[in-house]
Design a protein around this motif. Structure first.
Motif, PDB file in Angstrom:
ATOM      1  N   ASP A 411       0.866  -1.171  -0.061  1.00  0.00           N
ATOM      2  CA  ASP A 411      -0.044   0.076   0.074  1.00  0.00           C
ATOM      3  C   ASP A 411       0.902   1.082  -0.075  1.00  0.00           C
ATOM      4  O   ASP A 411       0.544   2.336  -0.387  1.00  0.00           O
ATOM      5  N   ASN A 412       2.076   1.151   0.459  1.00  0.00           N
ATOM      6  CA  ASN A 412       2.923   2.322   0.502  1.00  0.00           C
ATOM      7  C   ASN A 412       3.772   2.540  -0.843  1.00  0.00           C
ATOM      8  O   ASN A 412       3.620   3.620  -1.240  1.00  0.00           O
ATOM      9  N   CYS A 413       4.387   1.552  -1.277  1.00  0.00           N
ATOM     10  CA  CYS A 413       5.057   1.796  -2.479  1.00  0.00           C
ATOM     11  C   CYS A 413       4.564   1.240  -3.767  1.00  0.00           C
ATOM     12  O   CYS A 413       5.126   1.430  -4.902  1.00  0.00           O
ATOM     13  N   HIS A 414       3.257   0.420  -3.633  1.00  0.00           N
ATOM     14  CA  HIS A 414       2.747  -0.465  -4.809  1.00  0.00           C
ATOM     15  C   HIS A 414       3.618  -1.152  -5.433  1.00  0.00           C
ATOM     16  O   HIS A 414       3.364  -1.614  -6.547  1.00  0.00           O
ATOM     17  N   ASN A 426      10.592  -3.855  -0.740  1.00  0.00           N
ATOM     18  CA  ASN A 426      10.736  -2.733  -1.515  1.00  0.00           C
ATOM     19  C   ASN A 426      11.127  -1.744  -0.611  1.00  0.00           C
ATOM     20  O   ASN A 426      12.385  -0.966  -0.784  1.00  0.00           O
ATOM     21  N   CYS A 427       9.988  -1.265   0.150  1.00  0.00           N
ATOM     22  CA  CYS A 427      10.300   0.205   1.013  1.00  0.00           C
ATOM     23  C   CYS A 427      10.542  -0.380   2.479  1.00  0.00           C
ATOM     24  O   CYS A 427      11.007   0.520   3.273  1.00  0.00           O
ATOM     25  N   GLY A 428      10.322  -1.433   2.962  1.00  0.00           N
ATOM     26  CA  GLY A 428      10.929  -1.910   3.939  1.00  0.00           C
ATOM     27  C   GLY A 428       9.730  -1.519   5.221  1.00  0.00           C
ATOM     28  O   GLY A 428       9.850  -1.627   6.500  1.00  0.00           O
TER      29      GLY A 428
END
Ligand code: ZN
Length: 498
Positions: A411-414, A426-428
């Protein structure tokens, strides 16, 4: 009340006396007569008042000089701080002024000015716990990490500023990417201030990144206790951590513990799909298929998902396809119009070789929201109903070019991820993966378009059925699509090998 009344009365009385005195001075014609060394001076009324003022100043100056003289004498007698104490007052004043100027410079983003003021304040005040803070901040602002780190170390040495020092070094380690040291420092900082929210978050983040699930759960618990986390959010995150704990236990002998963690995770958050699937499998292993089915139905109510269907199938491994379709109605009747439900039904009917029923189950899914899976199932249905190879290959080619349907998306970095995990690779970020159709088209399908003419061309040449695989091998991304096709039910496999 009485005291203020008294003060007013005294004030009025003084004014009255002064007025009387002034009146007396004005009326007296002679003034004040002073005899100094035989000479007589006669002062007029106004002159007398001025003389009084001068006298008061002279007395003040005399006492001031006397204290300085005493301080000098003490200094000469060996008291080394006596003189400096005498001048300390003004020194302190200038020191605090420098400190205030430094803070102001810091707030206006002037790191260098703040640093100069901090150094000045340090010399004047000699209060390192105050000035070091300013120095550290100013050093951070000017990018002088070495100076900042030195100053933080000084702050750590002082009891009252230890937390600030530890936090400062922790932040530096974080920005350097030294997570291991940062984690230890965060633990140390929390030991000093257990309810510090920011440090709790940092520690939780570091613990999840280091996959220290037990530690993360205890930090999460202290966040709940401190009142920084609503209970439902806590439950969900605790479930994710419990599930991660279960996933991490790979040792065969620890399977009981793993099962307990999975069941606990499911209890904490019944709609967490991977937890439900894992807990169901734990119950199946324990010989409790009914409990497994109950969990899966509850999770399916929240969100139909292929993992749940697979776990549901595993509950009774040796049933006939017809028996399985019958048993699955417990699941499929919950959300009959859901895409996942229809795909599962079609899949089950294909296995049972009831192709018209499979086509009916798919319904308008293919036209409305056809994805790779739906097209592959269509190919299998056409094949089962005896359609020509060209038709079947047409569906498969379409599947190759189609979007992949819902997946685990951050939801954060798709970012799209093949498997559910507590942390986005990917974004941790923590607990951000949800099962949804990606908004951006996948790159793989672009390669698919390029590959299409090759594949279709190869398919037309019926004498070389293996050519499909050979043609795809050089492209890594395209191979992924082939794997996806292979992963579909056995009938697809038969179609390809024909
Ligand atoms: Zn992400």
């Amino acid at each position: 009340m009485l005291w203020s009344l008294l003060k007013i009365l005294v004030f009025v009385a003084i004014i009255g006396l002064l007025a009387m005195g002034a009146g007396f001075l004005m009326e007296s014609s002679g003034g004040v007569q002073i005899t100094v060394a035989g000479t007589e001076y006669t002062l007029g009324p106004l002159q007398s008042a001025i003389a009084l003022g001068v006298l008061v100043f002279a007395v003040w100056l005399f006492f001031k000089l006397l204290t300085l003289l005493v301080a000098t004498l003490k200094f000469l007698n060996g008291d080394e701080t006596a003189l400096s104490r005498y001048f300390d007052r003004s020194r302190e004043k200038r020191g605090y002024q420098a400190l205030a100027d430094g803070l102001m410079a810091l707030a206006s983003g002037e790191g260098r000015v703040a640093m100069t003021k901090a150094n000045k304040a340090e010399k004047l005040l000699n209060k390192p716990e105050l000035t070091n803070l300013l120095v550290a901040q100013a050093a951070e602002m000017t990018g002088d990490t070495k100076k900042a780190s030195e100053t933080y170390k000084k702050l750590v040495a002082n009891n009252s500023t230890r937390f600030v020092g530890v936090r400062g070094i922790m932040k530096q380690k974080l920005s350097e990417g030294d997570d291991e040291t940062a984690l230890k420092l965060a633990e140390k900082a929390l030991a000093i201030k257990p309810r510090h929210e920011e440090t709790q978050d940092v520690l939780l983040n570091l613990q999840t990144r280091a996959q220290d699930w037990a530690g993360a759960r205890s930090t999460l618990n202290s966040k709940l206790k401190a009142g920084y986390l609503p209970r439902d959010v806590f439950k969900r995150r605790d479930a994710v951590l419990a599930l991660s704990e279960a996933k991490d236990i790979l040792d065969e002998t620890a399977s009981v513990e793993q099962q307990e963690h999975a069941i606990e995770a499911n209890r904490l958050s019944p709609d967490l799909v991977p937890a439900a699937a894992m807990a169901a499998r734990a119950y199946i292993e324990k010989g409790k298929p009914r409990a497994a089915a109950k969990i899966l139905k509850k999770a399916w109510e929240a969100q139909p998902h292929p993992d749940l269907a697979h776990a549901f199938a595993e509950a009774v491994p040796d049933e006939t396809p017809e028996q399985r379709i019958k048993r699955f109605t417990a699941l499929t009747r919950i959300h009959p119009d859901n895409m996942e439900t229809r795909l599962i039904l079609a899949e089950l009917n294909i296995v049972a070789e009831d192709f018209p029923e499979a086509r009916r189950a798919l319904g308008d899914v293919v036209e409305k929201q056809g994805d790779a899976r739906a097209y592959t199932l269509m190919a299998a249905i056409e094949r089962g109903e005896g359609a020509s190879d060209a038709v079947v290959q047409g569906w498969l080619a379409k599947a190759l070019n189609a979007p992949r349907g819902p997946q685990w998306v951050c939801d954060n970095c798709h970012d799209i991820q093949a498997e559910w995990a507590p942390i986005c690779q990917n974004c941790g970020s923590f607990d951000t993966l949800s099962w949804q159709t990606p908004q951006t088209p996948e790159i793989a399908s672009v390669t698919g378009v390029h590959m299409l003419p090759l594949i279709v061309g190869a398919l037309e040449d019926q004498s070389e059925p293996e050519a499909v695989e050979e043609a795809e091998e050089p492209e890594d991304t395209a191979t992924e699509d082939v794997i996806e096709v292979h992963a579909e039910p056995a009938t697809t496999e038969e179609v390809r090998q024909n």
